[in-house]
Design a protein around this motif. Sequence first.
Motif, PDB file in Angstrom:
ATOM      1  N   CYS A  66       0.832  -1.216   0.000  1.00 16.05           N
ATOM      2  CA  CYS A  66       0.000   0.000   0.000  1.00 16.05           C
ATOM      3  C   CYS A  66       0.861   1.259   0.000  1.00 16.05           C
ATOM      4  O   CYS A  66       0.557   2.228  -0.707  1.00 16.05           O
ATOM      5  CB  CYS A  66      -0.939   0.007   1.203  1.00 16.05           C
ATOM      6  SG  CYS A  66      -2.247  -1.235   1.089  1.00 16.05           S
ATOM      7  N   ARG A  67       1.941   1.241   0.765  1.00 12.54           N
ATOM      8  CA  ARG A  67       2.831   2.400   0.815  1.00 12.54           C
ATOM      9  C   ARG A  67       3.428   2.674  -0.565  1.00 12.54           C
ATOM     10  O   ARG A  67       3.388   3.804  -1.059  1.00 12.54           O
ATOM     11  CB  ARG A  67       3.954   2.169   1.832  1.00 12.54           C
ATOM     12  CG  ARG A  67       4.902   3.372   1.984  1.00 12.54           C
ATOM     13  CD  ARG A  67       6.141   3.016   2.790  1.00 12.54           C
ATOM     14  NE  ARG A  67       7.017   2.067   2.127  1.00 12.54           N
ATOM     15  CZ  ARG A  67       7.824   2.375   1.099  1.00 12.54           C
ATOM     16  NH1 ARG A  67       7.856   3.592   0.603  1.00 12.54           N
ATOM     17  NH2 ARG A  67       8.616   1.453   0.573  1.00 12.54           N
ATOM     18  N   ASP A  82       0.825   3.807  -3.141  1.00 12.26           N
ATOM     19  CA  ASP A  82       0.477   5.213  -2.979  1.00 12.26           C
ATOM     20  C   ASP A  82       1.561   6.129  -3.553  1.00 12.26           C
ATOM     21  O   ASP A  82       1.253   7.166  -4.132  1.00 12.26           O
ATOM     22  CB  ASP A  82       0.208   5.535  -1.507  1.00 12.26           C
ATOM     23  CG  ASP A  82      -1.065   4.853  -1.002  1.00 12.26           C
ATOM     24  OD1 ASP A  82      -1.875   4.381  -1.836  1.00 12.26           O
ATOM     25  OD2 ASP A  82      -1.242   4.784   0.225  1.00 12.26           O
ATOM     26  N   ARG A 104       1.139   6.118  -7.281  1.00 12.27           N
ATOM     27  CA  ARG A 104      -0.008   6.946  -7.694  1.00 12.27           C
ATOM     28  C   ARG A 104       0.374   8.418  -7.851  1.00 12.27           C
ATOM     29  O   ARG A 104      -0.318   9.163  -8.533  1.00 12.27           O
ATOM     30  CB  ARG A 104      -1.148   6.805  -6.694  1.00 12.27           C
ATOM     31  CG  ARG A 104      -1.847   5.473  -6.786  1.00 12.27           C
ATOM     32  CD  ARG A 104      -2.948   5.349  -5.767  1.00 12.27           C
ATOM     33  NE  ARG A 104      -3.658   4.092  -5.953  1.00 12.27           N
ATOM     34  CZ  ARG A 104      -4.476   3.577  -5.048  1.00 12.27           C
ATOM     35  NH1 ARG A 104      -4.689   4.198  -3.896  1.00 12.27           N
ATOM     36  NH2 ARG A 104      -5.087   2.422  -5.289  1.00 12.27           N
ATOM     37  N   GLN A 105       1.464   8.811  -7.221  1.00 17.44           N
ATOM     38  CA  GLN A 105       1.938  10.195  -7.328  1.00 17.44           C
ATOM     39  C   GLN A 105       2.618  10.460  -8.668  1.00 17.44           C
ATOM     40  O   GLN A 105       2.916  11.609  -9.001  1.00 17.44           O
ATOM     41  CB  GLN A 105       2.918  10.507  -6.188  1.00 17.44           C
ATOM     42  CG  GLN A 105       2.364  10.311  -4.796  1.00 17.44           C
ATOM     43  CD  GLN A 105       1.277  11.301  -4.471  1.00 17.44           C
ATOM     44  OE1 GLN A 105       1.378  12.473  -4.810  1.00 17.44           O
ATOM     45  NE2 GLN A 105       0.221  10.840  -3.831  1.00 17.44           N
TER      46      GLN A 105
END
Length: 118
Positions: A25-26, A29, A32-33
């Motif tokens: 998840c880290r 995320d 996603r940036q």
Amino acid sequence: MKQVEMYTKQLVRAIQESQEYQEFCRVRDELRQQPELRARMNEMRRMNFELQSTAPSEELYRELNRTWKEFREFRKNPLADEFLKAELAVCRMLQQISNEITAAVDLDTKEIAEQLSF
């Protein structure tokens, strides 16, 4: 069935709280940036899935080889490599869980599976 549902929810929670999933998840995320890198990652993942879902053929092996070479280049990006490693760790955890459940629940399919073996 209620007991199975309760334990399923506990298993899902344990997976979500696992170090492997938290790391995934880290990194997800972070990815996603970077929309361009994320789009390329998803394209590579889609290609990989499609190739693995295709019946074996000589063309498939050539295409897999080409895709793996492309992946090798792509993995030189540290975030892409980190994401793929994190994704693999979660997939292996889920596969192990699935294998253990499948091995423990006898659906009397061993004979059929043996007949399908190549």
